[in-house]
Design a protein around this motif. Structure first.
Motif, PDB file in Angstrom:
ATOM      1  N   VAL A  90       0.808  -1.217  -0.104  1.00 59.88           N
ATOM      2  CA  VAL A  90      -0.233   0.027  -0.481  1.00 59.88           C
ATOM      3  C   VAL A  90       0.972   1.013   0.229  1.00 59.88           C
ATOM      4  O   VAL A  90       0.796   2.530  -0.935  1.00 59.88           O
ATOM      5  CB  VAL A  90      -1.309  -0.054   1.242  1.00 59.88           C
ATOM      6  CG1 VAL A  90      -1.602   1.602   1.122  1.00 59.88           C
ATOM      7  CG2 VAL A  90      -2.183  -1.570   0.968  1.00 59.88           C
ATOM      8  N   THR A  91       2.205   1.132   0.713  1.00 62.86           N
ATOM      9  CA  THR A  91       2.586   3.027   0.419  1.00 62.86           C
ATOM     10  C   THR A  91       3.345   2.632  -0.878  1.00 62.86           C
ATOM     11  O   THR A  91       3.432   3.844  -1.277  1.00 62.86           O
ATOM     12  CB  THR A  91       4.642   2.034   2.272  1.00 62.86           C
ATOM     13  OG1 THR A  91       3.330   1.932   2.866  1.00 62.86           O
ATOM     14  CG2 THR A  91       5.055   3.159   1.929  1.00 62.86           C
ATOM     15  N   GLY A  92       4.185   1.474  -1.235  1.00 63.73           N
ATOM     16  CA  GLY A  92       4.909   1.666  -2.725  1.00 63.73           C
ATOM     17  C   GLY A  92       2.641   1.749  -3.559  1.00 63.73           C
ATOM     18  O   GLY A  92       3.552   2.573  -5.021  1.00 63.73           O
ATOM     19  N   LEU A  93       2.071   1.535  -3.447  1.00 69.97           N
ATOM     20  CA  LEU A  93       1.463   2.209  -4.354  1.00 69.97           C
ATOM     21  C   LEU A  93       0.837   3.103  -4.423  1.00 69.97           C
ATOM     22  O   LEU A  93       1.199   3.999  -5.573  1.00 69.97           O
ATOM     23  CB  LEU A  93      -0.368   0.872  -3.902  1.00 69.97           C
ATOM     24  CG  LEU A  93      -1.402   1.343  -5.408  1.00 69.97           C
ATOM     25  CD1 LEU A  93      -1.104   1.117  -6.155  1.00 69.97           C
ATOM     26  CD2 LEU A  93      -3.253   0.552  -4.875  1.00 69.97           C
ATOM     27  N   ALA A  94       1.081   3.983  -3.356  1.00 65.70           N
ATOM     28  CA  ALA A  94       0.860   5.532  -2.529  1.00 65.70           C
ATOM     29  C   ALA A  94       1.329   6.179  -3.657  1.00 65.70           C
ATOM     30  O   ALA A  94       1.782   7.122  -4.224  1.00 65.70           O
ATOM     31  CB  ALA A  94       0.637   5.344  -1.044  1.00 65.70           C
ATOM     32  N   GLU A  95       3.188   5.333  -3.292  1.00 66.12           N
ATOM     33  CA  GLU A  95       4.053   6.148  -4.154  1.00 66.12           C
ATOM     34  C   GLU A  95       4.117   6.250  -5.309  1.00 66.12           C
ATOM     35  O   GLU A  95       3.977   7.138  -6.127  1.00 66.12           O
ATOM     36  CB  GLU A  95       5.742   5.536  -4.028  1.00 66.12           C
ATOM     37  CG  GLU A  95       6.575   6.274  -4.453  1.00 66.12           C
ATOM     38  CD  GLU A  95       7.442   5.090  -3.606  1.00 66.12           C
ATOM     39  OE1 GLU A  95       8.459   4.843  -4.695  1.00 66.12           O
ATOM     40  OE2 GLU A  95       8.340   5.261  -2.369  1.00 66.12           O
ATOM     41  N   GLN A  96       3.625   5.136  -6.246  1.00 64.55           N
ATOM     42  CA  GLN A  96       3.515   4.755  -7.531  1.00 64.55           C
ATOM     43  C   GLN A  96       2.601   6.090  -8.049  1.00 64.55           C
ATOM     44  O   GLN A  96       2.748   6.271  -8.852  1.00 64.55           O
ATOM     45  CB  GLN A  96       3.133   3.669  -7.927  1.00 64.55           C
ATOM     46  CG  GLN A  96       2.494   3.563  -9.465  1.00 64.55           C
ATOM     47  CD  GLN A  96       2.238   1.950  -9.256  1.00 64.55           C
ATOM     48  OE1 GLN A  96       1.885   0.624  -8.773  1.00 64.55           O
ATOM     49  NE2 GLN A  96       1.602   1.628 -10.779  1.00 64.55           N
ATOM     50  N   LEU A  97       1.375   6.269  -6.907  1.00 66.46           N
ATOM     51  CA  LEU A  97       0.192   7.163  -7.800  1.00 66.46           C
ATOM     52  C   LEU A  97       0.180   8.575  -7.391  1.00 66.46           C
ATOM     53  O   LEU A  97      -0.307   9.112  -7.350  1.00 66.46           O
ATOM     54  CB  LEU A  97      -1.403   6.354  -7.210  1.00 66.46           C
ATOM     55  CG  LEU A  97      -1.646   4.844  -7.862  1.00 66.46           C
ATOM     56  CD1 LEU A  97      -2.376   4.666  -7.480  1.00 66.46           C
ATOM     57  CD2 LEU A  97      -1.872   5.346  -8.927  1.00 66.46           C
ATOM     58  N   ASP A  98       1.355   9.030  -6.664  1.00 65.77           N
ATOM     59  CA  ASP A  98       1.905   9.946  -6.028  1.00 65.77           C
ATOM     60  C   ASP A  98       0.525  10.196  -5.487  1.00 65.77           C
ATOM     61  O   ASP A  98       0.309  11.668  -5.370  1.00 65.77           O
ATOM     62  CB  ASP A  98       2.028  11.056  -7.179  1.00 65.77           C
ATOM     63  CG  ASP A  98       3.089  12.027  -6.443  1.00 65.77           C
ATOM     64  OD1 ASP A  98       3.582  12.260  -5.777  1.00 65.77           O
ATOM     65  OD2 ASP A  98       2.907  13.502  -7.069  1.00 65.77           O
ATOM     66  N   CYS A  99      -0.258   9.526  -4.081  1.00 63.99           N
ATOM     67  CA  CYS A  99      -0.937   9.952  -3.044  1.00 63.99           C
ATOM     68  C   CYS A  99       0.060  10.542  -2.005  1.00 63.99           C
ATOM     69  O   CYS A  99       0.600  10.721  -1.643  1.00 63.99           O
ATOM     70  CB  CYS A  99      -0.964   8.607  -2.728  1.00 63.99           C
ATOM     71  SG  CYS A  99      -1.983   8.238  -3.560  1.00 63.99           S
TER      72      CYS A  99
END
Length: 186
Positions: A167-176
């Protein structure tokens, strides 16, 4: 589809001798693959991924086309991790969503402002306040873990570490703007 393999094993008699020695000492089965630091374009802690997978020869992490975003992680063509993400308008309640899944021994946590999570021995559901740029403003991530190769007393911790990393990586990937809080700060 991305396929990950181990380093070349050819022409190294010293390594072969070491492998025989380690096998003779009764070590756990080590995988022939190297756990990647990205799965389906999402950054991940390689050790968190590795801790949920069995030994084997080949690890595959492939997105699956469909209405929602799905990533499947397999070892030797056997599915071990299934991740589905839903981009939505208005956050979905992960607690309500988790009730529809066959999750074992669930616990509810809050990983930060507006980041509720349901963790289980065989998966997780997390809501992340972040859109994908198409008018959505939240993501609901479902993670399912398959197989019984992880020791029962370590499952929840390993699933939690993997889920937090993903989830942290996904937030990083999507620039959340939102990121799960570190375990110490909860």
């Amino acid at each position: 589809m991305t396929t990950y393999h181990s380093f070349s094993r050819s022409g190294a008699p010293t390594l072969l001798g070491l492998a025989v020695l380690l096998t003779a000492c009764g070590t756990d089965d080590e995988p022939d693959y190297t756990a990647p630091d990205h799965i389906c374009d999402t950054p991940i802690a390689a050790e968190a991924l590795r801790s949920l997978l069995p030994s084997g020869k080949e690890l595959e992490a492939a997105p699956v086309p469909g209405v929602e975003t799905t990533c499947e992680v397999s070892v030797d063509s056997t599915l071990h991790i299934d991740i589905t993400g839903y981009a939505v308008i208005g956050a979905l309640d992960p607690f309500e969503d988790a009730r529809t899944l066959p999750l074992e021994n669930t616990v509810e946590e809050n990983w930060g402002p507006e980041i509720p999570a349901v963790l289980a021995d065989n998966g997780a559901v997390v809501s992340l306040p972040c859109g994908t740029g198409d008018g959505t403003d939240a993501l609901l991530v479902r993670i399912r873990i398959y197989g019984d190769h992880v020791p029962e007393d370590e499952r929840r911790d390993r699933v939690t570490a993997f889920t937090r990393s993903y989830v942290t990586g996904l937030a990083e990937q999507l620039d959340c703007d939102a990121r799960p809080a570190a375990p110490d700060s909860q």
